[in-house]
Design a protein around this motif. Sequence first.
Motif, PDB file in Angstrom:
ATOM      1  N   ILE A  94       6.625 -50.456   7.149  1.00 20.56           N
ATOM      2  CA  ILE A  94       5.704 -51.396   6.485  1.00 20.56           C
ATOM      3  C   ILE A  94       5.089 -50.809   5.224  1.00 20.56           C
ATOM      4  CG2 ILE A  94       5.143 -52.420   8.729  1.00 20.56           C
ATOM      5  CD1 ILE A  94       2.286 -51.124   8.285  1.00 20.56           C
ATOM      6  N   MET A  95       5.351 -49.538   4.937  1.00 16.05           N
ATOM      7  CA  MET A  95       4.687 -48.902   3.810  1.00 16.05           C
ATOM      8  C   MET A  95       4.999 -49.553   2.460  1.00 16.05           C
ATOM      9  SD  MET A  95       2.498 -46.918   4.960  1.00 16.05           S
ATOM     10  CE  MET A  95       1.978 -46.169   3.414  1.00 16.05           C
ATOM     11  N   PRO A  96       6.188 -50.129   2.241  1.00 17.56           N
ATOM     12  CA  PRO A  96       6.385 -50.844   0.970  1.00 17.56           C
ATOM     13  C   PRO A  96       5.375 -51.980   0.770  1.00 17.56           C
ATOM     14  CG  PRO A  96       8.502 -50.446   2.020  1.00 17.56           C
ATOM     15  CD  PRO A  96       7.449 -50.051   3.017  1.00 17.56           C
ATOM     16  N   ILE A  97       5.044 -52.700   1.840  1.00 18.24           N
ATOM     17  CA  ILE A  97       4.064 -53.782   1.744  1.00 18.24           C
ATOM     18  C   ILE A  97       2.665 -53.212   1.489  1.00 18.24           C
ATOM     19  CG2 ILE A  97       3.004 -55.716   2.972  1.00 18.24           C
ATOM     20  CD1 ILE A  97       5.894 -56.179   2.165  1.00 18.24           C
ATOM     21  N   ILE A  98       2.300 -52.172   2.218  1.00 17.82           N
ATOM     22  CA  ILE A  98       1.000 -51.539   2.029  1.00 17.82           C
ATOM     23  C   ILE A  98       0.883 -50.998   0.596  1.00 17.82           C
ATOM     24  CG2 ILE A  98      -0.543 -49.714   2.830  1.00 17.82           C
ATOM     25  CD1 ILE A  98      -0.114 -51.945   4.871  1.00 17.82           C
ATOM     26  N   HIS A  99       1.964 -50.419   0.103  1.00 12.00           N
ATOM     27  CA  HIS A  99       1.964 -49.853  -1.241  1.00 12.00           C
ATOM     28  C   HIS A  99       1.741 -50.947  -2.290  1.00 12.00           C
ATOM     29  CE1 HIS A  99       3.689 -47.855  -4.849  1.00 12.00           C
ATOM     30  NE2 HIS A  99       3.163 -46.785  -4.309  1.00 12.00           N
ATOM     31  N   GLY A 110     -10.942 -47.384  -7.463  1.00 12.44           N
ATOM     32  CA  GLY A 110     -11.742 -46.340  -6.843  1.00 12.44           C
ATOM     33  C   GLY A 110     -11.733 -46.426  -5.339  1.00 12.44           C
ATOM     34  N   MET A 111     -10.550 -46.640  -4.765  1.00  8.03           N
ATOM     35  CA  MET A 111     -10.412 -46.776  -3.315  1.00  8.03           C
ATOM     36  C   MET A 111      -9.314 -45.851  -2.801  1.00  8.03           C
ATOM     37  SD  MET A 111     -12.489 -49.353  -2.384  1.00  8.03           S
ATOM     38  CE  MET A 111     -13.226 -50.854  -3.060  1.00  8.03           C
ATOM     39  N   LEU A 112      -9.376 -45.576  -1.520  1.00  8.05           N
ATOM     40  CA  LEU A 112      -8.300 -44.906  -0.803  1.00  8.05           C
ATOM     41  C   LEU A 112      -7.757 -45.851   0.255  1.00  8.05           C
ATOM     42  CD1 LEU A 112      -9.771 -41.334  -0.184  1.00  8.05           C
ATOM     43  CD2 LEU A 112      -8.151 -42.039  -1.951  1.00  8.05           C
ATOM     44  N   VAL A 113      -6.472 -45.760   0.493  1.00  5.28           N
ATOM     45  CA  VAL A 113      -5.821 -46.550   1.536  1.00  5.28           C
ATOM     46  C   VAL A 113      -5.224 -45.582   2.545  1.00  5.28           C
ATOM     47  CG1 VAL A 113      -4.035 -48.236   2.088  1.00  5.28           C
ATOM     48  CG2 VAL A 113      -5.324 -48.432  -0.055  1.00  5.28           C
ATOM     49  N   ALA A 114      -5.589 -45.749   3.811  1.00  7.44           N
ATOM     50  CA  ALA A 114      -5.081 -44.885   4.872  1.00  7.44           C
ATOM     51  C   ALA A 114      -4.383 -45.727   5.927  1.00  7.44           C
ATOM     52  CB  ALA A 114      -6.219 -44.085   5.507  1.00  7.44           C
ATOM     53  N   GLU A 126      -3.461 -42.509   0.551  1.00 11.66           N
ATOM     54  CA  GLU A 126      -3.068 -42.606  -0.851  1.00 11.66           C
ATOM     55  C   GLU A 126      -4.095 -43.436  -1.611  1.00 11.66           C
ATOM     56  OE1 GLU A 126       1.050 -43.552  -1.535  1.00 11.66           O
ATOM     57  OE2 GLU A 126       1.615 -42.942   0.499  1.00 11.66           O
ATOM     58  N   GLY A 127      -3.993 -43.388  -2.951  1.00 11.82           N
ATOM     59  CA  GLY A 127      -4.909 -44.181  -3.765  1.00 11.82           C
ATOM     60  C   GLY A 127      -5.450 -43.394  -4.931  1.00 11.82           C
ATOM     61  N   ASN A 128      -6.694 -43.651  -5.269  1.00 14.77           N
ATOM     62  CA  ASN A 128      -7.334 -43.044  -6.425  1.00 14.77           C
ATOM     63  C   ASN A 128      -7.322 -41.517  -6.318  1.00 14.77           C
ATOM     64  OD1 ASN A 128     -10.003 -41.938  -7.727  1.00 14.77           O
ATOM     65  ND2 ASN A 128      -9.512 -43.841  -8.809  1.00 14.77           N
ATOM     66  N   PRO A 129      -6.735 -40.812  -7.280  1.00 15.55           N
ATOM     67  CA  PRO A 129      -6.609 -39.344  -7.172  1.00 15.55           C
ATOM     68  C   PRO A 129      -7.947 -38.622  -7.100  1.00 15.55           C
ATOM     69  CG  PRO A 129      -5.159 -40.210  -8.895  1.00 15.55           C
ATOM     70  CD  PRO A 129      -6.050 -41.337  -8.483  1.00 15.55           C
ATOM     71  N   VAL A 130      -8.941 -39.104  -7.829  1.00 15.59           N
ATOM     72  CA  VAL A 130     -10.254 -38.451  -7.810  1.00 15.59           C
ATOM     73  C   VAL A 130     -10.861 -38.546  -6.421  1.00 15.59           C
ATOM     74  CG1 VAL A 130     -12.588 -38.493  -8.757  1.00 15.59           C
ATOM     75  CG2 VAL A 130     -10.624 -38.895 -10.268  1.00 15.59           C
ATOM     76  N   LEU A 131     -10.773 -39.731  -5.810  1.00 13.94           N
ATOM     77  CA  LEU A 131     -11.316 -39.903  -4.460  1.00 13.94           C
ATOM     78  C   LEU A 131     -10.526 -39.109  -3.433  1.00 13.94           C
ATOM     79  CD1 LEU A 131     -13.130 -42.118  -5.665  1.00 13.94           C
ATOM     80  CD2 LEU A 131     -12.721 -43.440  -3.590  1.00 13.94           C
ATOM     81  N   GLN A 132      -9.218 -38.985  -3.631  1.00 18.67           N
ATOM     82  CA  GLN A 132      -8.429 -38.185  -2.709  1.00 18.67           C
ATOM     83  C   GLN A 132      -8.941 -36.746  -2.660  1.00 18.67           C
ATOM     84  OE1 GLN A 132      -4.231 -39.365  -3.975  1.00 18.67           O
ATOM     85  NE2 GLN A 132      -3.987 -39.146  -1.782  1.00 18.67           N
ATOM     86  N   ARG A 133      -9.242 -36.190  -3.818  1.00 21.02           N
ATOM     87  CA  ARG A 133      -9.744 -34.812  -3.851  1.00 21.02           C
ATOM     88  C   ARG A 133     -11.120 -34.724  -3.192  1.00 21.02           C
ATOM     89  NH1 ARG A 133      -7.107 -35.051  -8.923  1.00 21.02           N
ATOM     90  NH2 ARG A 133      -9.049 -35.663 -10.003  1.00 21.02           N
ATOM     91  N   ARG A 134     -11.967 -35.732  -3.415  1.00 20.86           N
ATOM     92  CA  ARG A 134     -13.279 -35.730  -2.771  1.00 20.86           C
ATOM     93  C   ARG A 134     -13.153 -35.860  -1.253  1.00 20.86           C
ATOM     94  NH1 ARG A 134     -16.903 -40.295  -4.937  1.00 20.86           N
ATOM     95  NH2 ARG A 134     -18.046 -39.616  -3.072  1.00 20.86           N
ATOM     96  N   ALA A 135     -12.231 -36.689  -0.822  1.00 24.29           N
ATOM     97  CA  ALA A 135     -12.073 -36.938   0.618  1.00 24.29           C
ATOM     98  C   ALA A 135     -11.550 -35.717   1.358  1.00 24.29           C
ATOM     99  CB  ALA A 135     -11.142 -38.128   0.837  1.00 24.29           C
ATOM    100  N   GLU A 136     -10.917 -34.807   0.652  1.00 28.75           N
ATOM    101  CA  GLU A 136     -10.408 -33.600   1.306  1.00 28.75           C
ATOM    102  C   GLU A 136     -11.540 -32.762   1.893  1.00 28.75           C
ATOM    103  OE1 GLU A 136      -8.113 -31.603  -1.636  1.00 28.75           O
ATOM    104  OE2 GLU A 136      -6.441 -33.051  -1.572  1.00 28.75           O
ATOM    105  N   SER A 137     -12.745 -32.879   1.313  1.00 35.78           N
ATOM    106  CA  SER A 137     -13.873 -32.084   1.807  1.00 35.78           C
ATOM    107  C   SER A 137     -14.265 -32.463   3.228  1.00 35.78           C
ATOM    108  CB  SER A 137     -15.081 -32.230   0.881  1.00 35.78           C
ATOM    109  OG  SER A 137     -15.560 -33.570   0.892  1.00 35.78           O
ATOM    110  N   MET A 138     -13.963 -33.694   3.629  1.00 34.54           N
ATOM    111  CA  MET A 138     -14.253 -34.107   5.009  1.00 34.54           C
ATOM    112  C   MET A 138     -12.961 -34.237   5.815  1.00 34.54           C
ATOM    113  SD  MET A 138     -15.366 -38.095   4.445  1.00 34.54           S
ATOM    114  CE  MET A 138     -14.280 -39.283   3.636  1.00 34.54           C
TER     115      MET A 138
END
Length: 470
Positions: A94-99, A110-114, A126-138
């Motif tokens: 289903i990832m093509p549809i989610i993508h 400014g969103m992430l999709v999990a 996946e999603g906004n690269p800036v938020l991905q880096r921030r989300a790594e902290s948690m």
Amino acid sequence: MRNPLQQPAPHGSYAGPDPELRQRYARAGHELLGAAGDTAGLPDGPVPGLRSLVQESWQRSARSHANPDNPEAPLAMDREELEEYRRQHPLAAIMPIIHKLLILPSHDSGMLVAVGDEVGRLLWVEGNPVLQRRAESMMFVPGADWSEATVGTSAPGTALALGRGIQIAGAEHYKRSVHPWSCTAVPFHDPDSGALLGVVDITGTENAVAPHTLSLVEATVAAAQAHLRVERLQREAARLTTPAGRRRTGPAAGGAAATAAGRGTGNAGGTLYRNGLQLLGRDQAVLTLDGRTVTLSARHSEILALLSSHPEGLSAERLTALLYPGDGSTTTLRAEMVRLRKVLQQLNPAAVPDSRPYRLPLDLVPDTGQVLGCLRRGAHRIALELYRGAVLPGSEAPGVVELRGRVATLLREAVLTDGSADALLKYAALPEARDDVEVRAAALRLLPARSPRRAAVVTELERLEAELSA
């Protein structure tokens, strides 16, 4: 075309008339939690201003010993394990549809999709690269465990626990490191069997809990379910029109998933199905392999129930002891295994059990395992929905008797400990609970004084009292 993640919110916003007031109530509720998530400071009744589903989730989180002060989620799979697991998971298709519907728009929003599996482990983020880096902290990263039992209240884990789409904003999260974030998540069910396959989540700031975001994720999940059904129909049509000598027996049968693999959003080696075994409430199990279903004999049902419950494998002697009451014979077992292999060979040659030890060579998810998994992560409501009755109720195989008792006991304990009046009454309707006084008494205590359902419960308790005193 307007970005669907930035559309104006329709009337009836999730956050209510004053989102900031709701956040203040949630932060005040956190002050009542102990440093390690002890809920003793919470009042017996509702916490002022805190949504009931959030308070109930906090209480489940505390019972599971989730720590609100631990800033990171634990990593459940390393990179190699994750790649193989994703490759074989039905959600890869289903990832093509989610993508297309969620991930591409999220880069500008400014969103992430999990996307996670049915026990809350994140498979794709996946999603906004800036938020991905921030989300790594948690540790909001692929391979991390975001189940409610592990990290506490969050949209992915709590949506799985409740079995429905939800939104969790800021301080409503149990883990304090997640308070700057908000998220919306919707469970993903198999479009054919209804089995829980995973969860789709959008994470970001306050825009992630806009009312239209929940509708968007629900619509995306519906589109992905339709896509998965079409993929299955196409694969089955191809199988039926391909000469037997040219058919591929493995799961890598191409199709749209193969195209997706080239874009990094799917994998041709995956399967479109979660192989399953239905054992609850029936004397003859129903086996599903690659979308094909067969009803097994009583003995073959017992064998697969035992092997699916022991993925590490069983020796001939151990399987014999678990299968036959009294003194069993390994010779009898081997003859039965020959017959079982013939049945499985016709469905999928890759499913034929190994020997020395006897072991299933592919993943087979029994409904008993789903129920036990839900109970382990505190999702007793979903466990109760999945529970259709005793495990192979007519079986006298010692191993099946033990499994039957374990599932039934753990479910009953969970409903009595954590269940609402609705859950208790649903459990009381099961055949095995026909004479359960304790369950009905617990339901009566929880029902409001003016509930019309109290009369029926009182009548049942009087019936049981009369039968016991007779």
